[in-house]
Write an enzyme that holds these catalytic residues in place. Structure first.
Site, mmCIF file in Angstrom:
data_model
loop_
_atom_site.group_PDB
_atom_site.id
_atom_site.type_symbol
_atom_site.label_atom_id
_atom_site.label_comp_id
_atom_site.label_asym_id
_atom_site.label_seq_id
_atom_site.Cartn_x
_atom_site.Cartn_y
_atom_site.Cartn_z
ATOM 1 N N ASP A 76 -10.776 -33.748 -22.299
ATOM 2 C CA ASP A 76 -10.880 -32.836 -21.153
ATOM 3 C C ASP A 76 -10.878 -31.385 -21.610
ATOM 4 O O ASP A 76 -10.358 -31.039 -22.680
ATOM 5 C CB ASP A 76 -9.749 -33.080 -20.145
ATOM 6 C CG ASP A 76 -8.358 -32.894 -20.722
ATOM 7 O OD1 ASP A 76 -8.148 -33.222 -21.907
ATOM 8 O OD2 ASP A 76 -7.466 -32.409 -19.991
ATOM 9 N N GLU A 141 -4.905 -33.613 -21.075
ATOM 10 C CA GLU A 141 -4.100 -32.710 -21.894
ATOM 11 C C GLU A 141 -4.080 -31.316 -21.308
ATOM 12 O O GLU A 141 -3.052 -30.644 -21.316
ATOM 13 C CB GLU A 141 -4.629 -32.666 -23.331
ATOM 14 C CG GLU A 141 -3.652 -32.070 -24.340
ATOM 15 C CD GLU A 141 -3.733 -30.537 -24.460
ATOM 16 O OE1 GLU A 141 -2.828 -29.939 -25.085
ATOM 17 O OE2 GLU A 141 -4.707 -29.946 -23.950
#
Length: 385
Positions: A76, A141
């Site tokens: 991400d 994250e």
């Protein structure tokens, strides 16, 4: 022709995986590693509208008792911000002036690509090496980090999965790839303090109780405290106020409460319990009518020089000639979760000057050294007795 690492990095950058979306990155990696004998588990977690995708994939050596190295990272990325401010589309990888531009170029899709290509090269050269190799990837994250690496680590711990070493591909370098590695990170402990008073007219203070005035002496004392002195690896623990909210917006009202948000970034010389106790003692000493809610974002971790640090340093030295600095500065990473189940965790990746910025990029000249360092790391660890 672009290198294998660059091609894979561009394929990942082209997927708009704004947290917590994975946008197909994990499936691309899973398919890429399957022919090498990696067995994969795709673990989805979180509510449907915020679904997080995680990957645990592992290649087990034929040698009994082989130790295990894990490459860890996140697919991400943070939102790109105003598209009109970018020089090119953030999800169209673009070469310009010796740089590869795109969201995730440095943080951390190039690292993931370098992991994969380094593993491919190593397995081709040493298919029977006595080393288990795994990748742990998440799409959570950059967000809350609740349904990502933490969930995978809990599952691995529950079934007794053995991890010996972990490399997190965070962008740790400063000027050149290889000039800094992170062998630890500080913990993060946040609090929200609500101090209650009595609201009233500002012209009649005797009929009210101003919580801001009551808080001020305690706040001054907290600001002046030396929480610890740090140590050889960590700077001293820091306490900082991030927000203060009080008042109704009117200029003639004494507020009924004030809310303070604060954060500790703490080293291994302090514990979350000791910091909470010391702060709460200050509040009690000042007799505040208050409520305090704590949030522990992560514990500090430290990997002292040993097998893993030496192997990373040797790989960097061989490829770049640099002597990497060991550091524990910066924010948190998913290393804090992995360190609970893995005794040696080190973060290493490309320069971080452009991460989270408009026109994020990586120097083309940094891509191949990164891959070569990861490959040499595999070689160094496989050669340990």
């Amino acid at each position: 022709m672009p290198s294998a690492t660059r091609q894979l990095a561009e394929a990942l950058i082209a997927r708009p995986s704004v947290t917590p979306q994975d946008a197909g990155c994990i499936e691309l990696i899973r398919q890429r590693l399957a022919p090498l004998g990696f067995r994969s588990e795709v673990i989805d977690s979180g509510p449907e509208h915020l679904r997080v995708r995680n990957l645990w994939t592992k290649r087990t050596s034929a040698r009994a008792g082989a130790r295990a190295l894990v490459f860890a990272g996140h697919t991400d990325v943070v939102p790109p911000g105003p598209l009109e401010h970018w020089s090119s589309d953030p999800f169209t990888p673009t070469e310009r002036d010796g740089r590869l531009y795109g969201r995730g170029a440095s943080d951390m899709k190039t690292s993931i690509a370098a992991f994969v290509v380094a593993v491919e090269q190593f397995v081709a050269a040493q298919p029977d090496a006595p080393l288990d190799i795994a990748l742990l990837l998440t799409s959570d994250e950059e967000g809350p980090a609740v349904d990502g690496t933490a969930v995978v680590c809990e599952r691995l711990q529950a079934r007794g999965e053995r991890l010996d070493w972990c490399i997190v591909g965070e962008p740790t370098s400063v000027q050149r790839t290889g000039d800094m590695i992170k062998n630890g990170r500080r913990g993060t402990l946040s609090g929200r303090l609500t101090v209650r008073g009595i609201q009233g007219h500002i012209a009649y203070p005797q009929l009210a109780r101003n919580p801001i005035h009551q808080l001020a002496p305690a706040l001054a004392e907290l600001v002046a405290i030396e929480w610890d002195a740090g140590n050889a690896f960590f700077q001293p623990t820091s306490w900082q106020v991030s927000n203060i909210h009080g008042g109704t917006g009117a200029g003639n009202i004494i507020p009924g409460q004030v809310v303070v948000d604060f954060n500790f970034r703490f080293c291994t010389e302090s514990t979350s319990e000791s910091l909470q106790a010391r702060l709460e003692a200050v509040l009690q000493r000042h007799g505040l009518d208050c409520e305090l809610v704590w949030t522990l974002g992560g514990l500090p971790f430290l990997t002292e020089p040993g097998d893993l640090v030496a192997a990373v340093q040797a790989a960097i030295r061989a490829e770049t000639g640099l002597e990497p600095e060991l550091s524990t500065t910066g924010g948190t990473s998913d290393g804090r979760f992995i360190a609970r189940i893995c005794p040696q965790v080190v973060e290493f990746g490309p320069p971080n000057a452009s991460i989270h910025k408009i026109d994020e990029h990586i120097l083309l000249a940094d891509i191949e050294p990164l891959t070569a360092i990861y490959r040499r790391l595999l070689e160094n660890l496989a050669a340990l007795p």
